[in-house]
Scaffold this active site. Structure first.
Site, short mmCIF file in Angstrom:
data_model
loop_
_atom_site.label_atom_id
_atom_site.label_comp_id
_atom_site.label_asym_id
_atom_site.label_seq_id
_atom_site.Cartn_x
_atom_site.Cartn_y
_atom_site.Cartn_z
CB CYS A 195 5.94 29.99 70.88
SG CYS A 195 4.70 29.96 69.56
CB CYS A 217 -12.57 26.98 38.59
SG CYS A 217 -13.04 27.49 40.26
CB CYS A 223 -15.55 42.78 50.78
SG CYS A 223 -14.92 43.64 49.34
CG HIS A 280 -16.71 46.44 38.94
ND1 HIS A 280 -17.23 46.23 37.68
CD2 HIS A 280 -17.58 45.83 39.81
CE1 HIS A 280 -18.34 45.52 37.78
NE2 HIS A 280 -18.58 45.27 39.05
#
Length: 293
Positions: free
Chosen positions: A20, A189, A199, A227
């Site tokens: 694999c 956007c 979070c 922040h």
């Protein structure tokens, strides 16, 4: 009580193991899965975990072959994904597919109401220009361009912050929810983002913009998450103080390590620069010499 099944030596010789590429383990062929499009082979367990991770995180709807060196750059087909994952994960995958289809379709848009989230159809002849859109579910009328309340004979207010159109703000069509509204829009956007838990530092999967879930302030340059040490979002990150300190230690360590590496390598770079320049000048001079006749 079960006992191991005896397999003759010649039977084992006829059943070779396959490696694999993900876990580098070797497994019999019946424990491997071949991707139809590119014929790359992986163990079924690794491929299943890979597909589930991408769907749960919502990274992409076109799940590519996990081999970065895949010559055909194949993708898993929907029937292959359906055979691997549970029903609820497959439902999430189809939901992500539908959301991407709507996002890329200029004739469709989402209803901006946080309590509706229906898909609205635009007039095909005027998909580029701002137009009145009426949601067939909640009957909300809004502008197709800026998603604000319909404003006939007025231009879209480009300077208005997008936060005024988000849940929790004083918009004419949004319910006054609290900061924990489950659905908000990316400040950059405008794509809808759903937050289940965890979070408060969010990253838009569409434009990769990082921002705070509560106040929508940009966190693109806030590597240390300062922040959340002050202001209305103080201590709202969703992680313990110890984990925040550990994160900052890692970030500082990375920058310090990079600076130390640059400091150590700078003498070698200074010594190597004249040789590189001389070699380049010599090569360019050789190219300018006329060919012998």
């Amino acid at each position: 009580m079960t006992t191991a099944r005896y397999r003759p030596t010649w039977d084992l010789a006829l059943d070779p193991l396959v490696s694999c590429k993900l876990c580098l383990g070797e497994f019999p062929l019946e424990q491997m899965t071949t991707i139809t499009q590119c014929q790359c082979v992986f163990c079924t367990m690794c491929l299943k975990q890979y597909v589930e991770l991408l769907i749960k995180e919502g990274f992409e709807t076109a799940i590519s072959c996990p081999d970065s060196a895949c010559p055909k750059r194949g993708h898993l087909q929907e029937n292959e994904i359906e055979c691997m994952v549970a029903t609820e994960i497959m439902q999430r995958y189809r939901k992500l597919q539908f959301e991407k289809e709507v996002l890329l379709d200029p004739s469709r848009t989402w209803c901006p109401s946080s309590t509706c989230q229906a898909v609205c159809q635009l007039k095909e002849s005027d998909t580029v220009l701002p137009q009145l859109v009426r949601c067939s579910v909640c009957t909300l009328e809004f502008c197709s361009a800026c998603k604000a309340s319909w404003h006939p004979d007025q231009d879209c207010q480009e300077n208005v912050p997008i936060t005024s159109f988000l849940p929790g703000e004083s918009s004419s069509f949004f319910k006054a929810d609290d900061d924990d509204a489950p659905i908000k829009r990316c400040p950059k956007c405008k794509v809808y983002i759903e937050r289940d838990e965890g979070c408060a530092q969010m990253m838009c999967k569409n434009c990769k913009h990082a921002f705070c879930w509560y106040c929508l302030e940009s966190l693109d340059d806030d590597f240390l998450l300062i922040h959340y040490d002050k202001g209305p979002c103080r201590n709202k990150l969703g992680h313990s103080r110890a984990s925040v300190i550990w994160h900052r230690t890692q970030v500082v360590g990375i920058f310090a390590g990079f600076g130390l590496l640059l400091l150590v390598a700078s003498p070698f770079l200074l010594l190597a620069t004249p040789f590189v320049l001389c070699c380049k000048c010599k090569c360019s001079k050789g190219d300018d010499d006329p060919l012998p006749t």
